[in-house]
Design an enzyme around this catalytic site. Structure first.
Site, PDB file in Angstrom:
ATOM      1  N   ASP A 289     -31.261-105.341 -76.771  1.00 23.95           N
ATOM      2  CA  ASP A 289     -30.497-106.289 -75.957  1.00 23.95           C
ATOM      3  C   ASP A 289     -30.319-107.592 -76.725  1.00 23.95           C
ATOM      4  O   ASP A 289     -29.219-108.122 -76.848  1.00 23.95           O
ATOM      5  CB  ASP A 289     -31.244-106.540 -74.633  1.00 23.95           C
ATOM      6  CG  ASP A 289     -30.552-107.581 -73.773  1.00 23.95           C
ATOM      7  OD1 ASP A 289     -29.323-107.469 -73.610  1.00 23.95           O
ATOM      8  OD2 ASP A 289     -31.232-108.505 -73.284  1.00 23.95           O
TER       9      ASP A 289
ATOM     10  N   ASP B 299     -38.823-109.598 -85.444  1.00 19.55           N
ATOM     11  CA  ASP B 299     -38.593-111.016 -85.763  1.00 19.55           C
ATOM     12  C   ASP B 299     -37.920-111.151 -87.123  1.00 19.55           C
ATOM     13  O   ASP B 299     -36.983-111.934 -87.309  1.00 19.55           O
ATOM     14  CB  ASP B 299     -39.886-111.841 -85.664  1.00 19.55           C
ATOM     15  CG  ASP B 299     -41.077-111.206 -86.348  1.00 19.55           C
ATOM     16  OD1 ASP B 299     -40.988-110.036 -86.782  1.00 19.55           O
ATOM     17  OD2 ASP B 299     -42.122-111.881 -86.463  1.00 19.55           O
TER      18      ASP B 299
ATOM     19  N   TYR C 143     -37.686-102.811 -69.356  1.00 20.56           N
ATOM     20  CA  TYR C 143     -36.695-102.887 -68.280  1.00 20.56           C
ATOM     21  C   TYR C 143     -37.067-101.973 -67.109  1.00 20.56           C
ATOM     22  O   TYR C 143     -36.683-102.233 -65.972  1.00 20.56           O
ATOM     23  CB  TYR C 143     -35.319-102.441 -68.786  1.00 20.56           C
ATOM     24  CG  TYR C 143     -34.508-103.506 -69.487  1.00 20.56           C
ATOM     25  CD1 TYR C 143     -34.989-104.156 -70.612  1.00 20.56           C
ATOM     26  CD2 TYR C 143     -33.237-103.838 -69.029  1.00 20.56           C
ATOM     27  CE1 TYR C 143     -34.232-105.115 -71.262  1.00 20.56           C
ATOM     28  CE2 TYR C 143     -32.474-104.793 -69.674  1.00 20.56           C
ATOM     29  CZ  TYR C 143     -32.971-105.426 -70.787  1.00 20.56           C
ATOM     30  OH  TYR C 143     -32.206-106.362 -71.417  1.00 20.56           O
TER      31      TYR C 143
ATOM     32  N   LYS D 279     -42.158-103.853 -83.293  1.00 18.63           N
ATOM     33  CA  LYS D 279     -43.139-104.943 -83.436  1.00 18.63           C
ATOM     34  C   LYS D 279     -44.514-104.287 -83.540  1.00 18.63           C
ATOM     35  O   LYS D 279     -45.408-104.494 -82.710  1.00 18.63           O
ATOM     36  CB  LYS D 279     -43.028-105.871 -82.210  1.00 18.63           C
ATOM     37  CG  LYS D 279     -43.847-107.137 -82.273  1.00 18.63           C
ATOM     38  CD  LYS D 279     -43.310-108.171 -83.249  1.00 18.63           C
ATOM     39  CE  LYS D 279     -44.257-109.357 -83.366  1.00 18.63           C
ATOM     40  NZ  LYS D 279     -43.903-110.271 -84.468  1.00 18.63           N
TER      41      LYS D 279
ATOM     42  N   ASP E 145     -26.748-109.076 -79.050  1.00 19.11           N
ATOM     43  CA  ASP E 145     -26.026-110.345 -78.818  1.00 19.11           C
ATOM     44  C   ASP E 145     -25.928-111.127 -80.120  1.00 19.11           C
ATOM     45  O   ASP E 145     -24.887-111.691 -80.453  1.00 19.11           O
ATOM     46  CB  ASP E 145     -26.752-111.213 -77.770  1.00 19.11           C
ATOM     47  CG  ASP E 145     -26.228-110.967 -76.361  1.00 19.11           C
ATOM     48  OD1 ASP E 145     -25.779-109.833 -76.083  1.00 19.11           O
ATOM     49  OD2 ASP E 145     -26.279-111.899 -75.528  1.00 19.11           O
TER      50      ASP E 145
HETATM   51  C1  IPM Z   1     -26.524-106.010 -71.606  1.00 17.32           C
HETATM   52  C2  IPM Z   1     -26.826-106.988 -70.530  1.00 17.32           C
HETATM   53  C3  IPM Z   1     -27.718-106.316 -69.498  1.00 17.32           C
HETATM   54  C4  IPM Z   1     -28.983-105.886 -70.201  1.00 17.32           C
HETATM   55  C5  IPM Z   1     -28.031-107.178 -68.271  1.00 17.32           C
HETATM   56  C6  IPM Z   1     -26.765-107.600 -67.550  1.00 17.32           C
HETATM   57  C7  IPM Z   1     -28.972-106.476 -67.331  1.00 17.32           C
HETATM   58  O1  IPM Z   1     -27.415-108.121 -71.071  1.00 17.32           O
HETATM   59  O2  IPM Z   1     -25.897-104.964 -71.308  1.00 17.32           O
HETATM   60  O3  IPM Z   1     -26.884-106.258 -72.756  1.00 17.32           O
HETATM   61  O4  IPM Z   1     -29.901-106.700 -70.378  1.00 17.32           O
HETATM   62  O5  IPM Z   1     -29.062-104.723 -70.588  1.00 17.32           O
HETATM   63 MG    MG Z   2     -27.479-108.160 -73.212  1.00 16.65          MG
END
Ligand code: IPM
Ligand code: MG
Length: 362
Positions: free
Chosen positions: A247, A223, A142, A191, A251
């Site tokens: 990240d 993975d 990032y 990884k 999710d």
């Molecule tokens: C998160 C989001 C952010 C990230 C985006 C909006 C830049 O997906 O906080 O997980 O990738 O960190």
């Molecule tokens: Mg995210």
């Protein structure tokens, strides 16, 4: 106690969910005799529209002058054409870096009331889902160099992934400390079969392990981890991983708990000033309709009270109120089961109001 809170309402559903979280905080302040002062901060797409910059310096300064920051969400299709360095998300990345919050804590815990909303088979859910992802937040790909060059007449895009030993060590420590406060199991995800940065990561984690003999450290390739999270999430207590893996995995982890709309997160650095936000995005498709789930943001406000303001009872008070409202069957659309006969569908404002009504000083 007096505390200054910077409020970033952001884009999409951000203003609606932050609005509800603020009302909850106001009620908690009244119940417990605190004074919360709020400063509005522009960040994201709305700041691009207003100031031509997703996070003007004076907005970052307001955050740095606060005791903590509560954020809704930023971004949306309106700003898709904006060049990379000026995108709404860039404001968020600059805020994280500017605040020095390298440690992002994302809990994946199933609310018993929502167990049927998990897409996993009931027998897997019944084994329990309760783990935390500790994500490194201000390093890695990032924050490496991003550029597009021309080679052999075609564009070549380059994103650099780098980690220094000290960056890995400080997040590693947070991982071990977090595990120490829980079930003493830490899984380091990387990884290392492909990446140098991951090999360094693994080496540092094992060095740290010697200082934490009471914590059981395991290694897992990212993975495989993605697979294990859906196969048997009960095996995890604390996962520590680098920025982009965290990240993606967070999710995935939120989804198995039923809804991404329920999950808060905290981001901290070396001091007590933190950045608190739900992990979901700005959901522009449902913005302005008063149907968004404010619970992720309300729980983020609870985390702020717990981790930055040392107000554990106040945090419990909010979490208990959320639990009671769920017990009573109230659901926003994202957490409404398909066999919804025992549940009532409510909107964002009504969900906030119900939570406030259930805030009781313990
Ligand atoms: C998160 C989001 C952010 C990230 C985006 C909006 C830049 O997906 O906080 O997980 O990738 O960190
Ligand atoms: Mg995210």
């Amino acid at each position: 106690m007096k505390r200054d809170i910077a409020l970033i309402r952001g884009d999409g559903i951000g203003p609606e969910i932050v609005g509800q979280a603020k009302l909850v905080l106001d009620r908690v302040a009244a119940l417990y005799g605190h004074e919360f002062n709020y400063t509005d901060v522009d960040m994201g797409g709305n700041a691009i529209d207003k100031w031509g910059d997703p996070l003007p310096q004076e907005m970052l300064d307001k955050c740095l002058a606060s005791d903590s920051v509560l954020l809704g969400a930023v971004g949306g299709p309106k700003w898709n054409g904006v060049p990379g360095p000026m995108r709404p998300e860039k404001g968020l990345l600059r805020l994280r870096a500017g605040m020095g919050v390298y440690s992002n804590n994302r809990p994946a815990k199933i609310w018993p009331q929502l167990a049927s909303a998990s897409p996993l088979k009931q027998e897997i859910v019944d084994k329990g889902i309760d783990f935390i992802i500790v994500r490194e937040l201000i390093g890695g790909i990032y924050f490496g160099k991003h550029e597009t060059v021309t080679e052999n007449g075609e564009p070549v895009a380059i994103d650099e992934l780098r980690y220094s030993e000290s960056e890995i060590r400080r997040i590693g420590r947070i991982g071990f400390e977090t595990a120490r406060k829980r079930n003493h199991k830490l899984c380091s995800v990387e990884k290392s079969n492909v990446l140098d940065s991951s090999r360094l990561w693994k080496k540092v984690m094992h060095e740290l392990a010697e200082e934490y003999p009471d914590v059981e450290l395991s290694d897992m390739l990212v993975d495989n981890c993605a697979m294990q999270i859906v196969k048997d999430p009960s095996q995890f207590d604390v996962i520590v991983t680098e920025n982009m893996f965290g990240d993606i995995l967070s999710d995935e982890a939120s989804m198995i708990t039923g809804s991404i709309g329920m999950i808060p997160s905290s981001s901290l650095g070396d001091g007590t000033r933190g950045l608190y936000e739900p992990i979901h995005g700005s959901a522009p498709d449902i913005a302005g309709k008063d149907i968004a789930n404010p619970i992720g943001t309300i729980l983020a406000a609870a985390m702020m009270l717990r981790f930055s303001f040392d107000m554990p009872q106040e945090a419990d008070c909010i979490e208990n109120a959320v639990s009671k409202v769920l017990d009573s069957g109230y659901r926003t659309g994202d957490i409404l089961p398909t066999d919804a006969h025992h549940c009532s569908l409510v909107g964002c404002t009504e969900m906030g109001r119900l939570i406030i009504e259930n805030l009781k000083k313990g």
